[in-house]
Design a protein around this motif. Structure first.
Motif, PDB file in Angstrom:
ATOM      1  N   GLY A 240      50.281  32.114  22.185  1.00 16.90           N
ATOM      2  CA  GLY A 240      49.522  32.741  21.100  1.00 16.90           C
ATOM      3  C   GLY A 240      50.150  34.014  20.582  1.00 16.90           C
ATOM      4  N   GLY A 241      49.303  35.038  20.432  1.00 10.30           N
ATOM      5  CA  GLY A 241      49.729  36.277  19.794  1.00 10.30           C
ATOM      6  C   GLY A 241      50.804  37.031  20.539  1.00 10.30           C
ATOM      7  N   GLY A 242      50.859  36.849  21.832  1.00  5.27           N
ATOM      8  CA  GLY A 242      51.958  37.406  22.603  1.00  5.27           C
ATOM      9  C   GLY A 242      51.890  38.901  22.840  1.00  5.27           C
ATOM     10  N   SER A 243      50.688  39.483  22.821  1.00  2.00           N
ATOM     11  CA  SER A 243      50.636  40.939  23.039  1.00  2.00           C
ATOM     12  C   SER A 243      51.067  41.302  24.457  1.00  2.00           C
ATOM     13  CB  SER A 243      49.239  41.490  22.728  1.00  2.00           C
ATOM     14  OG  SER A 243      48.302  41.063  23.680  1.00  2.00           O
ATOM     15  N   ASN A 244      50.736  40.468  25.428  1.00  2.00           N
ATOM     16  CA  ASN A 244      51.220  40.738  26.791  1.00  2.00           C
ATOM     17  C   ASN A 244      52.737  40.593  26.876  1.00  2.00           C
ATOM     18  OD1 ASN A 244      49.118  41.315  28.949  1.00  2.00           O
ATOM     19  ND2 ASN A 244      48.125  39.660  27.826  1.00  2.00           N
TER      20      ASN A 244
ATOM     21  N   ALA B 226      52.314  34.498  29.968  1.00  2.00           N
ATOM     22  CA  ALA B 226      51.635  35.589  29.252  1.00  2.00           C
ATOM     23  C   ALA B 226      50.802  34.978  28.124  1.00  2.00           C
ATOM     24  CB  ALA B 226      52.664  36.584  28.712  1.00  2.00           C
ATOM     25  N   GLY B 227      49.592  34.569  28.478  1.00  2.00           N
ATOM     26  CA  GLY B 227      48.767  33.856  27.510  1.00  2.00           C
ATOM     27  C   GLY B 227      49.296  32.458  27.257  1.00  2.00           C
TER      28      GLY B 227
ATOM     29  N   MET C 195      48.800  28.714  27.636  1.00  2.00           N
ATOM     30  CA  MET C 195      47.534  28.005  27.809  1.00  2.00           C
ATOM     31  C   MET C 195      47.717  26.529  28.166  1.00  2.00           C
ATOM     32  SD  MET C 195      45.634  30.628  27.479  1.00  2.00           S
ATOM     33  CE  MET C 195      43.925  30.128  27.275  1.00  2.00           C
TER      34      MET C 195
ATOM     35  N   ILE D 107      49.020  36.233  34.164  1.00  2.00           N
ATOM     36  CA  ILE D 107      47.901  37.172  33.998  1.00  2.00           C
ATOM     37  C   ILE D 107      46.680  36.391  33.574  1.00  2.00           C
ATOM     38  CG2 ILE D 107      48.497  37.797  31.599  1.00  2.00           C
ATOM     39  CD1 ILE D 107      47.495  40.746  32.716  1.00  2.00           C
ATOM     40  N   HIS D 108      45.560  36.764  34.178  1.00  2.00           N
ATOM     41  CA  HIS D 108      44.309  36.052  33.920  1.00  2.00           C
ATOM     42  C   HIS D 108      43.219  37.080  33.635  1.00  2.00           C
ATOM     43  CE1 HIS D 108      41.518  32.719  34.075  1.00  2.00           C
ATOM     44  NE2 HIS D 108      40.717  33.480  34.789  1.00  2.00           N
ATOM     45  N   PRO D 109      42.414  36.835  32.577  1.00  2.00           N
ATOM     46  CA  PRO D 109      41.441  37.855  32.169  1.00  2.00           C
ATOM     47  C   PRO D 109      40.123  37.794  32.939  1.00  2.00           C
ATOM     48  CG  PRO D 109      41.474  36.101  30.550  1.00  2.00           C
ATOM     49  CD  PRO D 109      42.517  35.750  31.590  1.00  2.00           C
TER      50      PRO D 109
ATOM     51  N   LEU E  36      42.011  43.555  27.529  1.00  2.00           N
ATOM     52  CA  LEU E  36      43.392  43.363  27.059  1.00  2.00           C
ATOM     53  C   LEU E  36      44.195  44.666  27.138  1.00  2.00           C
ATOM     54  CD1 LEU E  36      45.299  41.155  25.913  1.00  2.00           C
ATOM     55  CD2 LEU E  36      44.614  41.891  23.620  1.00  2.00           C
TER      56      LEU E  36
ATOM     57  N   GLU F  39      45.327  44.823  30.522  1.00  2.00           N
ATOM     58  CA  GLU F  39      46.378  43.821  30.770  1.00  2.00           C
ATOM     59  C   GLU F  39      47.736  44.411  30.420  1.00  2.00           C
ATOM     60  OE1 GLU F  39      45.703  39.788  29.358  1.00  2.00           O
ATOM     61  OE2 GLU F  39      43.552  40.154  29.197  1.00  2.00           O
TER      62      GLU F  39
HETATM   63  C1  GAR Z   1      45.238  37.327  27.408  1.00  2.00           C
HETATM   64  O1  GAR Z   1      43.967  37.929  27.441  1.00  2.00           O
HETATM   65  C2  GAR Z   1      45.499  36.582  28.700  1.00  2.00           C
HETATM   66  O2  GAR Z   1      44.981  37.223  29.834  1.00  2.00           O
HETATM   67  C3  GAR Z   1      44.776  35.287  28.433  1.00  2.00           C
HETATM   68  O3  GAR Z   1      45.062  34.993  27.099  1.00  2.00           O
HETATM   69  C4  GAR Z   1      45.273  36.206  26.363  1.00  2.00           C
HETATM   70  C5  GAR Z   1      46.604  36.107  25.667  1.00  2.00           C
HETATM   71  O4  GAR Z   1      46.810  37.210  24.794  1.00  2.00           O
HETATM   72  N1  GAR Z   1      45.234  34.263  29.326  1.00  2.00           N
HETATM   73  C6  GAR Z   1      44.471  33.257  29.755  1.00  2.00           C
HETATM   74  O5  GAR Z   1      43.321  33.096  29.403  1.00  2.00           O
HETATM   75  C7  GAR Z   1      45.143  32.307  30.723  1.00  2.00           C
HETATM   76  N2  GAR Z   1      44.278  31.258  31.099  1.00  2.00           N
HETATM   77  P1  GAR Z   1      48.299  37.564  24.290  1.00  2.00           P
HETATM   78  O6  GAR Z   1      48.904  36.281  23.720  1.00  2.00           O
HETATM   79  O7  GAR Z   1      48.063  38.579  23.208  1.00  2.00           O
HETATM   80  O8  GAR Z   1      49.078  38.092  25.444  1.00  2.00           O
END
Ligand code: GAR
Length: 196
Positions: free
Chosen positions: A10-14, A87-88, A90, A108-110, A171, A174
């Motif tokens: 996704g957005g990849g902020s982590n 990192a996000g 899924m 990483i898990h929220p 986040l 995170e």
């Molecule tokens: C983060 O909050 C991460 O912890 C979560 O997805 C988001 C990704 O954000 N991960 C999960 O839920 C894993 N099952 P990001 O793409 O901005 O890093």
């Protein structure tokens, strides 16, 4: 220098916070960002930072997880990473894939694991009336969201919180926790880091 591959969906902020942390005397550097989704916003962010990117789209493989993972493995093996940071990312990975990279893969898990493995962690914490919530970094093993804990950051749940406000506050943590754990892991330290 340790090579780090980052897996995103996704957005990849982590991913950005991890990549930005790997400078100076840091023992690792980002080698590759891999997304399983073509429209993941993190791909453009990685390119802006000058990091190589790859797309391994899971959709053409349908239910065939093994075939998707073979493709993912081929892509990863080109950089032969010392560490893989989910990192996000899924996609659920099979034990065959996880064994291939045993001891080198972080996620990483929220939520405050072992609470709320899986999805919708913020809504579940609110529904349960939890006073505290947060995020966890753990080593990836065949058990979903179940590997050894490496770090945890905890925050207070406020009365007015919604899943969205809670997700946003978690986040922020995170982005502090994951780089700190990665650095320690790259230095060979697998002890538990607690924040704040
Ligand atoms: C983060 O909050 C991460 O912890 C979560 O997805 C988001 C990704 O954000 N991960 C999960 O839920 C894993 N099952 P990001 O793409 O901005 O890093």
């Amino acid at each position: 220098t340790k090579r780090v591959a980052l897996l995103i969906s996704g957005g990849g902020s982590n991913m950005v916070s991890l990549a930005q942390s790997m400078t100076g005397d840091h023992p690792a550097r980002p080698a590759l960002v891999v997304s399983n989704r073509p429209n993941a916003g993190g791909l453009a962010k990685a390119e802006e930072m000058g990091i190589d990117t790859a797309l391994v789209d899971h959709r053409p493989f349908g239910q065939d997880r093994a075939a998707f993972e073979r493709d993912l493995n081929r892509t990863l093996e080109q950089v032969d990473p010392d560490i893989i940071c989910m990192a996000g990312f899924m996609r659920v990975l099979t034990p065959v894939f996880i064994d291939r990279w045993a001891g080198r893969m972080l996620n990483i898990h929220p939520s405050l694991l072992p609470k709320y493995r899986g999805l919708h962690t913020h809504a579940r914490a609110l529904e349960a009336g939890d006073a505290e919530h947060g995020c966890s970094v753990h080593e990836v093993t065949a058990e979903l969201d179940g590997g050894p804990l490496l770090g945890q950051a905890r925050i207070k749940v406020e009365d007015k919180d919604t899943p969205e406000t809670l997700a946003a506050r978690v986040l922020e943590w995170e982005h502090k926790l994951y780089p700190a754990v990665l650095r320690r892991f790259a230095e060979g330290d697998r002890s538990l880091l607690l924040m704040p």
